[in-house]
Design a protein around this motif. Structure first.
Motif, PDB file in Angstrom:
ATOM      1  N   LEU A  44      56.286  92.041 -97.717  1.00 34.85           N
ATOM      2  CA  LEU A  44      55.053  92.658 -98.196  1.00 34.85           C
ATOM      3  C   LEU A  44      54.181  93.089 -97.025  1.00 34.85           C
ATOM      4  O   LEU A  44      53.616  94.187 -97.037  1.00 34.85           O
ATOM      5  N   ALA A  45      54.082  92.259 -96.006  1.00 37.45           N
ATOM      6  CA  ALA A  45      53.291  92.613 -94.828  1.00 37.45           C
ATOM      7  C   ALA A  45      53.876  93.841 -94.129  1.00 37.45           C
ATOM      8  O   ALA A  45      53.134  94.744 -93.723  1.00 37.45           O
ATOM      9  N   GLU A  46      55.197  93.902 -94.011  1.00 39.28           N
ATOM     10  CA  GLU A  46      55.846  95.065 -93.405  1.00 39.28           C
ATOM     11  C   GLU A  46      55.607  96.317 -94.254  1.00 39.28           C
ATOM     12  O   GLU A  46      55.351  97.397 -93.722  1.00 39.28           O
ATOM     13  N   PHE A  47      55.659  96.162 -95.569  1.00 41.17           N
ATOM     14  CA  PHE A  47      55.436  97.285 -96.470  1.00 41.17           C
ATOM     15  C   PHE A  47      54.005  97.809 -96.338  1.00 41.17           C
ATOM     16  O   PHE A  47      53.777  99.016 -96.306  1.00 41.17           O
ATOM     17  N   ASP A  52      50.216 102.207 -94.260  1.00 39.49           N
ATOM     18  CA  ASP A  52      49.157 102.747 -93.407  1.00 39.49           C
ATOM     19  C   ASP A  52      49.546 104.110 -92.857  1.00 39.49           C
ATOM     20  O   ASP A  52      48.706 104.992 -92.719  1.00 39.49           O
ATOM     21  N   ALA A  53      50.822 104.285 -92.546  1.00 39.37           N
ATOM     22  CA  ALA A  53      51.295 105.526 -91.938  1.00 39.37           C
ATOM     23  C   ALA A  53      51.824 106.526 -92.963  1.00 39.37           C
ATOM     24  O   ALA A  53      52.074 107.673 -92.621  1.00 39.37           O
ATOM     25  N   ASP A  76      40.534 100.227-100.572  1.00 43.97           N
ATOM     26  CA  ASP A  76      41.741 100.085 -99.755  1.00 43.97           C
ATOM     27  C   ASP A  76      42.623 101.317 -99.925  1.00 43.97           C
ATOM     28  O   ASP A  76      43.145 101.585-101.009  1.00 43.97           O
ATOM     29  N   VAL A  77      42.786 102.082 -98.858  1.00 45.74           N
ATOM     30  CA  VAL A  77      43.569 103.318 -98.888  1.00 45.74           C
ATOM     31  C   VAL A  77      45.030 103.016 -99.195  1.00 45.74           C
ATOM     32  O   VAL A  77      45.711 103.799 -99.859  1.00 45.74           O
ATOM     33  N   ARG A  81      47.426 104.819-101.916  1.00 45.70           N
ATOM     34  CA  ARG A  81      48.689 105.450-101.521  1.00 45.70           C
ATOM     35  C   ARG A  81      49.854 104.867-102.300  1.00 45.70           C
ATOM     36  O   ARG A  81      50.802 105.573-102.640  1.00 45.70           O
ATOM     37  N   LEU A  82      49.794 103.576-102.575  1.00 48.20           N
ATOM     38  CA  LEU A  82      50.839 102.937-103.378  1.00 48.20           C
ATOM     39  C   LEU A  82      50.853 103.519-104.792  1.00 48.20           C
ATOM     40  O   LEU A  82      51.919 103.797-105.341  1.00 48.20           O
ATOM     41  N   LEU A  83      49.678 103.732-105.378  1.00 44.80           N
ATOM     42  CA  LEU A  83      49.609 104.337-106.701  1.00 44.80           C
ATOM     43  C   LEU A  83      50.105 105.780-106.664  1.00 44.80           C
ATOM     44  O   LEU A  83      50.778 106.232-107.595  1.00 44.80           O
TER      45      LEU A  83
END
Length: 146
Positions: A44-47, A52-53, A76-77, A81-83
């Protein structure tokens, strides 16, 4: 401790085995996290770092507009972005399914009538309706459009 140095390993006299990690802290629920929990937290942290990028195909202004219309507020951007990524995946899946319905329909037409190599693939309401039905979205035209 220097950033280059690793933490000292637990010795047998400390009550731990040599080289074994120390006890894991308990979660808020009171249970000790398993290795799979630790791995999923790492994934999750890596994801989140990758988010971010990531620049979604759907512009952030469009995402912000529709999230605001739905009453969703988040600063939280990465979440936005996930949505946008989930929306992109949904649209892609629907378009792919509609394309498959189109191919099936075109094969049935070719078998009945004629062979034409110049036929272009066109997204029709018939194919789109069939594809969206698989996802629980029912499209019905009003009677006066029939």
């Amino acid at each position: 401790m220097d950033a280059q140095q690793s933490p000292p390993a637990a010795s047998a006299s400390d009550g731990g085995s040599v080289g074994a990690p120390g006890p894991r802290p308990a979660t808020p629920s009171g249970r000790i996290p398993s290795r799979s929990d630790v791995q999923s937290d790492k994934n999750l942290a890596e994801f989140l770092v990758q988010m971010d990028a990531y620049v979604p195909i759907i512009p952030e202004a469009v995402t912000d507009y529709y999230l605001a219309q739905a009453g969703f507020e988040c600063s939280d951007v990465r979440i936005k972005r996930l949505l946008a990524l989930a929306t992109q995946k949904f649209i892609s899946d629907v378009a792919n399914d509609a394309f498959q319905y189109n191919r099936i329909r075109q094969q049935a037409i070719k078998e009945k009538k004629f062979h034409s190599k110049d036929r272009k693939t066109v997204l029709t309401m018939e194919d789109l309706t069939a594809a969206l039905t698989e996802y629980g979205v029912n499209i019905k035209k009003p009677e006066y459009f029939s």
